[in-house]
Design an enzyme around this catalytic site. Structure first.
Site, PDB file in Angstrom:
ATOM      1  N   TYR A  72     -23.204  11.224   9.354  1.00 35.57           N
ATOM      2  CA  TYR A  72     -22.902  12.011   8.159  1.00 35.57           C
ATOM      3  C   TYR A  72     -24.128  12.870   7.834  1.00 35.57           C
ATOM      4  O   TYR A  72     -25.258  12.363   7.822  1.00 35.57           O
ATOM      5  CB  TYR A  72     -22.607  11.085   6.977  1.00 35.57           C
ATOM      6  CG  TYR A  72     -21.494  11.569   6.079  1.00 35.57           C
ATOM      7  CD1 TYR A  72     -21.434  12.896   5.653  1.00 35.57           C
ATOM      8  CD2 TYR A  72     -20.498  10.708   5.639  1.00 35.57           C
ATOM      9  CE1 TYR A  72     -20.418  13.329   4.832  1.00 35.57           C
ATOM     10  CE2 TYR A  72     -19.473  11.129   4.813  1.00 35.57           C
ATOM     11  CZ  TYR A  72     -19.441  12.451   4.412  1.00 35.57           C
ATOM     12  OH  TYR A  72     -18.429  12.885   3.590  1.00 35.57           O
ATOM     13  N   GLU A 114     -24.440  15.798   5.178  1.00 34.78           N
ATOM     14  CA  GLU A 114     -24.233  16.831   4.161  1.00 34.78           C
ATOM     15  C   GLU A 114     -25.542  17.577   3.912  1.00 34.78           C
ATOM     16  O   GLU A 114     -26.615  16.981   3.832  1.00 34.78           O
ATOM     17  CB  GLU A 114     -23.754  16.206   2.859  1.00 34.78           C
ATOM     18  CG  GLU A 114     -22.304  15.781   2.872  1.00 34.78           C
ATOM     19  CD  GLU A 114     -21.840  15.291   1.515  1.00 34.78           C
ATOM     20  OE1 GLU A 114     -22.706  14.845   0.730  1.00 34.78           O
ATOM     21  OE2 GLU A 114     -20.635  15.343   1.243  1.00 34.78           O
ATOM     22  N   ASP A 148     -13.900  40.112  10.504  1.00 35.60           N
ATOM     23  CA  ASP A 148     -13.303  38.885  11.017  1.00 35.60           C
ATOM     24  C   ASP A 148     -13.205  39.057  12.528  1.00 35.60           C
ATOM     25  O   ASP A 148     -12.243  39.613  13.050  1.00 35.60           O
ATOM     26  CB  ASP A 148     -11.924  38.660  10.398  1.00 35.60           C
ATOM     27  CG  ASP A 148     -11.327  37.316  10.800  1.00 35.60           C
ATOM     28  OD1 ASP A 148     -11.869  36.684  11.728  1.00 35.60           O
ATOM     29  OD2 ASP A 148     -10.317  36.903  10.193  1.00 35.60           O
ATOM     30  N   THR A 185     -14.859  32.524  15.243  1.00 32.92           N
ATOM     31  CA  THR A 185     -14.587  31.188  15.761  1.00 32.92           C
ATOM     32  C   THR A 185     -15.477  30.956  16.970  1.00 32.92           C
ATOM     33  O   THR A 185     -16.003  31.897  17.569  1.00 32.92           O
ATOM     34  CB  THR A 185     -13.118  31.024  16.177  1.00 32.92           C
ATOM     35  OG1 THR A 185     -12.784  32.047  17.124  1.00 32.92           O
ATOM     36  CG2 THR A 185     -12.196  31.124  14.983  1.00 32.92           C
ATOM     37  N   LYS A 211     -11.771  30.275  21.597  1.00 28.40           N
ATOM     38  CA  LYS A 211     -11.241  31.517  22.151  1.00 28.40           C
ATOM     39  C   LYS A 211     -12.127  31.966  23.325  1.00 28.40           C
ATOM     40  O   LYS A 211     -12.542  31.160  24.146  1.00 28.40           O
ATOM     41  CB  LYS A 211     -11.114  32.584  21.069  1.00 28.40           C
ATOM     42  CG  LYS A 211     -10.190  32.177  19.907  1.00 28.40           C
ATOM     43  CD  LYS A 211      -9.997  33.308  18.937  1.00 28.40           C
ATOM     44  CE  LYS A 211      -9.009  32.965  17.833  1.00 28.40           C
ATOM     45  NZ  LYS A 211      -9.519  31.988  16.850  1.00 28.40           N
ATOM     46  N   ARG A 256     -13.564  23.942  19.106  1.00 24.74           N
ATOM     47  CA  ARG A 256     -12.819  24.537  18.000  1.00 24.74           C
ATOM     48  C   ARG A 256     -13.673  24.457  16.743  1.00 24.74           C
ATOM     49  O   ARG A 256     -14.083  23.382  16.318  1.00 24.74           O
ATOM     50  CB  ARG A 256     -11.492  23.819  17.806  1.00 24.74           C
ATOM     51  CG  ARG A 256     -10.596  23.842  19.044  1.00 24.74           C
ATOM     52  CD  ARG A 256      -9.175  23.433  18.739  1.00 24.74           C
ATOM     53  NE  ARG A 256      -8.530  24.391  17.865  1.00 24.74           N
ATOM     54  CZ  ARG A 256      -8.000  25.550  18.265  1.00 24.74           C
ATOM     55  NH1 ARG A 256      -8.053  25.897  19.543  1.00 24.74           N
ATOM     56  NH2 ARG A 256      -7.437  26.366  17.407  1.00 24.74           N
TER      57      ARG A 256
END
Length: 409
Positions: A58, A60, A204, A230, A233, A239
């Site tokens: 974890y 954060e 984008d 992203t 692709k 991903r």
């Protein structure tokens, strides 16, 4: 020191039902033609990072400023990913924590906009994404979106219309980018229009960013205030999403990602992004990116020769959008017949009409090692499948993919 090995063997022993699912998917990917424009095959190194013990951590916050202890190694992993992304794309700042492209866009909006602001973006019927104003999406619910389109004859972006809409509606931000526009946007034209009306420019670049990394497409980084992308692709990573921007927006972007829109970072995915960025910086990847485009152009030409109507008359990217109406079919029917033959792709909206066409890309088949001769062969397989000869064509598809296994023998 022990090393975790053969995770598939472990899964087979502990959960054979799920092991069967994974094995089936691996076989599906290997035995068919994967032509979905948003998909690719990662390297084994990327898969190794995704399946690593970093998934247990974890974290954060950001490197050096975490809300959890024990982050000394994941901090290094994220710093490597950030520095590689900045170097790869020539950006002053990179945030590699977004869980997806949509998460990256949400954070960009959060950094620059407030609910109710007007945003100019490509309309959904012309290839705009859900995050570009769909009423079913947060973007359409929180902001006042105005859609621009394309020229009715050429299918190309109508920059005069963009300019007129910008001056008439005075948007707070302009978004350039699409999920099915096969040509390069003129980023300089968008920048000029944004400056004329005092708007932010958000690019984008989810689809073309891998081509940008390989030098096969122009970069939006010098023109846009924020670039969303992203990491899968064409980029061939895990991903996920990322954001690139100038130093003046760095703090706003970071706060918009965490804590405003996301919690703990997925450190195994961030490590896999770092691996992919490293791979994308190599000459081999540049060669790959240019081959992706060459394959797409050859496939578009071959499909046109088989009777498809190719939107915009061709492609500059990995994307092809086509109308099968001249063959007496609509997009969903064509997709269904192709799927029966092991050819997997999507449907998409077509400009100026209610019908749907098909959208495909050449990133995955190029990763497999296919070249322009195979693109001509694939077009022939399309034609046979659409004539209803699915079973025989499926055998031919399997024979072709057997020559180009995605992960070797």
């Amino acid at each position: 020191m022990s090393v975790i090995t053969q995770p598939t063997d472990v899964l087979r022993q502990q959960d054979p039902q799920m092991a069967d699912v994974l094995a089936g998917e691996q076989q599906r990917q290997a035995a068919g033609l994967q032509l979905i424009a948003a998909e690719n095959f990662t390297s084994k190194a990327v898969l190794a990072a995704l399946g690593s013990t970093l998934s247990n951590k974890y974290a954060e916050g950001y490197p050096g400023s975490r809300y959890h202890g024990g982050c000394e190694y994941v901090d290094v992993a994220e710093q490597i990913a950030v520095e590689r992304a900045k170097a790869l794309f020539g950006a002053e700042h990179a945030n590699v924590q977004p869980h997806s492209g949509s998460s990256a866009v949400l954070a960009a909006y959060a950094a620059l906009l407030r609910p109710g602001d007007t945003v100019l973006a490509m309309g959904l019927p012309y290839g705009g994404h859900l995050t570009h104003g769909s009423p079913a999406n947060f973007s359409g619910r929180w902001f006042d979106f105005v859609g621009y389109g394309v020229d009715a004859e050429t299918g190309l972006i109508d920059y005069r219309q963009v300019q007129e809409l910008a001056h008439a509606r005075r948007p707070k931000a302009i978004v350039c980018g699409s999920i099915s526009y096969p040509r390069h946007p003129e980023y300089s034209a968008f920048r000029e229009i944004a400056d004329e009306v005092g708007a932010y420019l958000i690019a984008d670049a989810a689809h073309p960013i891998g081509l940008v990394a390989g030098g096969a497409a122009p970069s939006p980084v010098p023109y846009a205030d924020i670039v969303c992308a992203t990491t899968h692709k064409v980029l061939r990573g895990p991903r996920g999403g990322m954001i690139l921007c100038g130093s003046e927006f760095a703090e706003r972007v970071d706060r918009a990602v965490f804590p405003f829109t996301q919690g703990g970072a997925q450190m195994h995915t961030i490590a896999a992004k770092a691996v992919a960025f490293g791979e994308a910086a190599t000459p081999a990847f540049a060669t790959y990116a240019h081959r992706v485009v060459a394959n797409a152009r050859t496939l578009a030409d071959a499909l046109e020769a088989r009777g498809f109507a190719i939107t915009t008359g061709g492609t500059d990217t990995h994307l092809i959008t086509a109308d099968p109406a001249p063959l007496g079919l609509d997009g969903p029917t064509a997709r269904g017949r192709l799927a029966a033959a092991g050819i997997v792709l999507d449907t998409c909206a077509l400009p100026y009409g209610d019908q749907r066409g098909i959208r495909l890309g050449t990133a995955a088949v190029t990763t497999q090692g296919m070249g322009e001769p195979q693109m001509v062969e694939i077009a022939a397989l399309f034609a046979r499948a659409l004539r209803g000869d699915g079973a025989k064509t499926r055998t031919e598809v399997t024979d072709l993919t057997r020559e180009f296994p995605p992960y070797g023998e």
